[in-house]
Scaffold this motif. Structure first.
Motif, PDB file in Angstrom:
ATOM      1  N   PHE A  34     -27.866  15.416  11.592  1.00 18.66           N
ATOM      2  CA  PHE A  34     -28.239  14.852  10.293  1.00 18.66           C
ATOM      3  C   PHE A  34     -28.096  13.325  10.326  1.00 18.66           C
ATOM      4  O   PHE A  34     -28.989  12.599   9.863  1.00 18.66           O
ATOM      5  CB  PHE A  34     -27.366  15.445   9.170  1.00 18.66           C
ATOM      6  N   SER A  35     -26.991  12.862  10.891  1.00 17.25           N
ATOM      7  CA  SER A  35     -26.787  11.417  10.974  1.00 17.25           C
ATOM      8  C   SER A  35     -27.879  10.770  11.823  1.00 17.25           C
ATOM      9  O   SER A  35     -28.397   9.709  11.474  1.00 17.25           O
ATOM     10  CB  SER A  35     -25.414  11.120  11.582  1.00 17.25           C
ATOM     11  N   ALA A  36     -28.222  11.407  12.924  1.00 16.86           N
ATOM     12  CA  ALA A  36     -29.248  10.853  13.813  1.00 16.86           C
ATOM     13  C   ALA A  36     -30.595  10.790  13.095  1.00 16.86           C
ATOM     14  O   ALA A  36     -31.304   9.785  13.181  1.00 16.86           O
ATOM     15  CB  ALA A  36     -29.352  11.704  15.081  1.00 16.86           C
ATOM     16  N   PHE A  37     -30.937  11.842  12.359  1.00 14.97           N
ATOM     17  CA  PHE A  37     -32.199  11.852  11.605  1.00 14.97           C
ATOM     18  C   PHE A  37     -32.185  10.765  10.533  1.00 14.97           C
ATOM     19  O   PHE A  37     -33.207  10.154  10.250  1.00 14.97           O
ATOM     20  CB  PHE A  37     -32.433  13.216  10.960  1.00 14.97           C
ATOM     21  N   LYS A  38     -31.015  10.563   9.949  1.00 15.31           N
ATOM     22  CA  LYS A  38     -30.880   9.521   8.929  1.00 15.31           C
ATOM     23  C   LYS A  38     -31.083   8.144   9.561  1.00 15.31           C
ATOM     24  O   LYS A  38     -31.846   7.325   9.047  1.00 15.31           O
ATOM     25  CB  LYS A  38     -29.491   9.631   8.307  1.00 15.31           C
ATOM     26  N   ARG A  39     -30.422   7.918  10.690  1.00 14.95           N
ATOM     27  CA  ARG A  39     -30.588   6.639  11.389  1.00 14.95           C
ATOM     28  C   ARG A  39     -32.042   6.408  11.772  1.00 14.95           C
ATOM     29  O   ARG A  39     -32.553   5.294  11.680  1.00 14.95           O
ATOM     30  CB  ARG A  39     -29.727   6.621  12.668  1.00 14.95           C
ATOM     31  N   ALA A  40     -32.715   7.494  12.184  1.00 15.99           N
ATOM     32  CA  ALA A  40     -34.112   7.374  12.608  1.00 15.99           C
ATOM     33  C   ALA A  40     -35.069   7.356  11.418  1.00 15.99           C
ATOM     34  O   ALA A  40     -36.288   7.337  11.595  1.00 15.99           O
ATOM     35  CB  ALA A  40     -34.457   8.530  13.546  1.00 15.99           C
ATOM     36  N   ARG A  41     -34.513   7.396  10.227  1.00 12.93           N
ATOM     37  CA  ARG A  41     -35.301   7.320   8.987  1.00 12.93           C
ATOM     38  C   ARG A  41     -36.270   8.502   8.817  1.00 12.93           C
ATOM     39  O   ARG A  41     -37.325   8.355   8.209  1.00 12.93           O
ATOM     40  CB  ARG A  41     -36.071   6.006   8.891  1.00 12.93           C
ATOM     41  N   LEU A  42     -35.903   9.647   9.385  1.00 14.52           N
ATOM     42  CA  LEU A  42     -36.707  10.851   9.147  1.00 14.52           C
ATOM     43  C   LEU A  42     -36.275  11.496   7.839  1.00 14.52           C
ATOM     44  O   LEU A  42     -37.089  12.109   7.143  1.00 14.52           O
ATOM     45  CB  LEU A  42     -36.529  11.862  10.295  1.00 14.52           C
ATOM     46  N   ILE A  43     -35.016  11.362   7.532  1.00 10.75           N
ATOM     47  CA  ILE A  43     -34.493  11.849   6.258  1.00 10.75           C
ATOM     48  C   ILE A  43     -33.617  10.751   5.659  1.00 10.75           C
ATOM     49  O   ILE A  43     -33.311   9.765   6.333  1.00 10.75           O
ATOM     50  CB  ILE A  43     -33.657  13.141   6.413  1.00 10.75           C
ATOM     51  N   ALA A  44     -33.223  10.935   4.410  1.00 12.35           N
ATOM     52  CA  ALA A  44     -32.286  10.016   3.778  1.00 12.35           C
ATOM     53  C   ALA A  44     -31.317  10.819   2.943  1.00 12.35           C
ATOM     54  O   ALA A  44     -31.677  11.879   2.415  1.00 12.35           O
ATOM     55  CB  ALA A  44     -33.045   9.022   2.901  1.00 12.35           C
ATOM     56  N   PHE A  45     -30.086  10.363   2.866  1.00 12.56           N
ATOM     57  CA  PHE A  45     -29.135  10.975   1.936  1.00 12.56           C
ATOM     58  C   PHE A  45     -27.949  10.057   1.709  1.00 12.56           C
ATOM     59  O   PHE A  45     -27.490   9.378   2.621  1.00 12.56           O
ATOM     60  CB  PHE A  45     -28.674  12.355   2.418  1.00 12.56           C
ATOM     61  N   ASP A  46     -27.499  10.032   0.449  1.00 10.78           N
ATOM     62  CA  ASP A  46     -26.261   9.331   0.110  1.00 10.78           C
ATOM     63  C   ASP A  46     -25.150  10.348   0.010  1.00 10.78           C
ATOM     64  O   ASP A  46     -24.134  10.249   0.663  1.00 10.78           O
ATOM     65  CB  ASP A  46     -26.426   8.565  -1.201  1.00 10.78           C
ATOM     66  N   HIS A  47     -25.391  11.364  -0.810  1.00  7.46           N
ATOM     67  CA  HIS A  47     -24.508  12.518  -0.819  1.00  7.46           C
ATOM     68  C   HIS A  47     -24.976  13.459   0.290  1.00  7.46           C
ATOM     69  O   HIS A  47     -26.182  13.634   0.467  1.00  7.46           O
ATOM     70  CB  HIS A  47     -24.565  13.229  -2.168  1.00  7.46           C
TER      71      HIS A  47
END
Lengths: 225, 225
Positions: free
Chosen positions: A186-199
């Motif tokens: 999840f963190s990797a996808f977030k870093r790669a801007r495929l997904i986003a999440f704050d919570h």
DNA sequence: CGCATTTTTGATTCTTATCAAGACGAGTGG
DNA sequence: CCACTCGTCTTGATAAGAATCAAAAATGCG
């Protein structure tokens, strides 16, 4: 808190339920983490999930668990479908379910059965041959399909936001991974801007195409069923 | 060599097949490694395996393959059961199959469907949470159940000998492993005297109890179905 | 016998699990 | 309102299991 579906009366407090004489359908509300006990096979107890999320799972000797399927709104659960000696079902979030008459909706059961098998086979493919990255990408897409509000504004091209009904440990048990690995992906996808999440449980899909490419060809066949 | 089951005529050379006018059942023999093409869903083509072995499998983009199920004598294959857009079937050894009328044996199809789902779920458990050792032990027991001659002498307490219809690579694709890992586990079981074999495909179970212990609790639910 | 396929075995690498610690958030009670 | 706690999540360091790469042995077949 155990809900014995046979009796259909041991419902939690905040529960809408029609009186016994009423014709179908009957509704019940379940709190999060309520085990759903279906009776022995043959009684044809069948329910439809109206809201929330139910996990179908199996356990192994030393505490290992595998979630076989995640059922969102619209999915059917019936003792005609699953072998209850080996499977358990539990609500992951508070859920609303509706009892339906299996004999009246034979066709519905049949379609649900095929969907269940189809998804089980796609999931076996995932567990047997996909990498952790592919598994998590597949899971995010499936959960978005099942749990994203259909009311997305048309301008938001491709961006979908939804609340994960599972926590990292549940996702891990579903995907045959550990919660740490799931969190890392999840963190990797977030870093790669495929997904986003704050919570951690409110996920926005930012690049669906990339996720689909990562998820691999054999997307859940369930869509078409 | 492709066998189109729809037509039911493109049968290989060494094939017993009754004439077109004959009532059911009709038989067909398949050579090893013959793909079985079921027609599009809805035609209710259903067949029973009389002899031999059929693998149901799916493929992923870059050549990765997973065998979803291994079907031995007695098992049913029907387009009513599986989603043919994602599944392929192939005979692993030369096999004899029988076409049955799905409408006449609704109950049979139903039981086969439940068995298929039950096995798919048990297999998902295996793929998601079992170690290589547990997977191979489980596989050996399942294959023995499906392919061991029932004619075992009563004196041979617990010892079962049978011919593996799959080679190491097939077993690997079934168990979500590599063929080297499968081979190593077979060798380890042989060294530990749980099984015995001179030829790699003729296996004797020497210590069924130990294998069952290794295989873990959730044995294939299929037995009871 | 020679060739192709399958199987076995060994050495090494890679992915993911395991172990461990800290961060974050929600809820509780002072 | 703030500390405190609990459960979840994140991140890092290390270890284990299986994959990969490689080569030899066994098997079956023409």
């Amino acid at each position: 808190m155990f809900i014995n579906v046979t009796a259909g009366i041991a419902a939690p407090v905040h529960c809408r339920q029609s009186s016994t004489n009423d014709p179908l359908p009957r509704y019940t509300c379940l709190a999060a983490q309520s085990p759903i006990l279906l009776p022995q096979s043959g009684s044809n107890t069948t329910l439809r999930i109206l809201d929330g999320c139910v996990a179908l799972y199996q356990e192994l000797s030393n505490g290992r668990r595998l979630i076989l399927d995640i059922l969102g709104p619209g999915r059917i659960l019936s003792d005609a479908l699953i072998d209850l000696r080996y499977c358990r079902a539990i609500s992951l979030t508070s859920s609303r379910i509706e009892f339906i008459d299996a004999s009246l909706e034979k066709d519905t059961i049949d379609r649900a059965m095929r969907q269940m098998l189809s998804r089980a086979q796609a999931h076996a493919m995932l567990l047997g041959r996909k990498t952790a990255t592919e598994r998590v990408a597949t899971a995010i897409l499936d959960l978005a399909d099942q749990f994203a509000r259909p009311s997305r504004m048309p301008a938001n091209s491709g961006k979908t936001t939804f609340t994960l009904p599972l926590m990292r440990a549940d996702i891990a048990d579903w995907l045959g991974l550990t919660l740490e690995t799931v969190s890392r992906r999840f963190s990797a996808f977030k870093r790669a801007r495929l997904i986003a999440f704050d919570h951690p449980e409110i996920i926005t899909i930012r690049d669906r195409q990339a996720l689909e490419a990562l998820a691999g060809t054999s997307q859940y066949a369930a869509k078409a069923a």
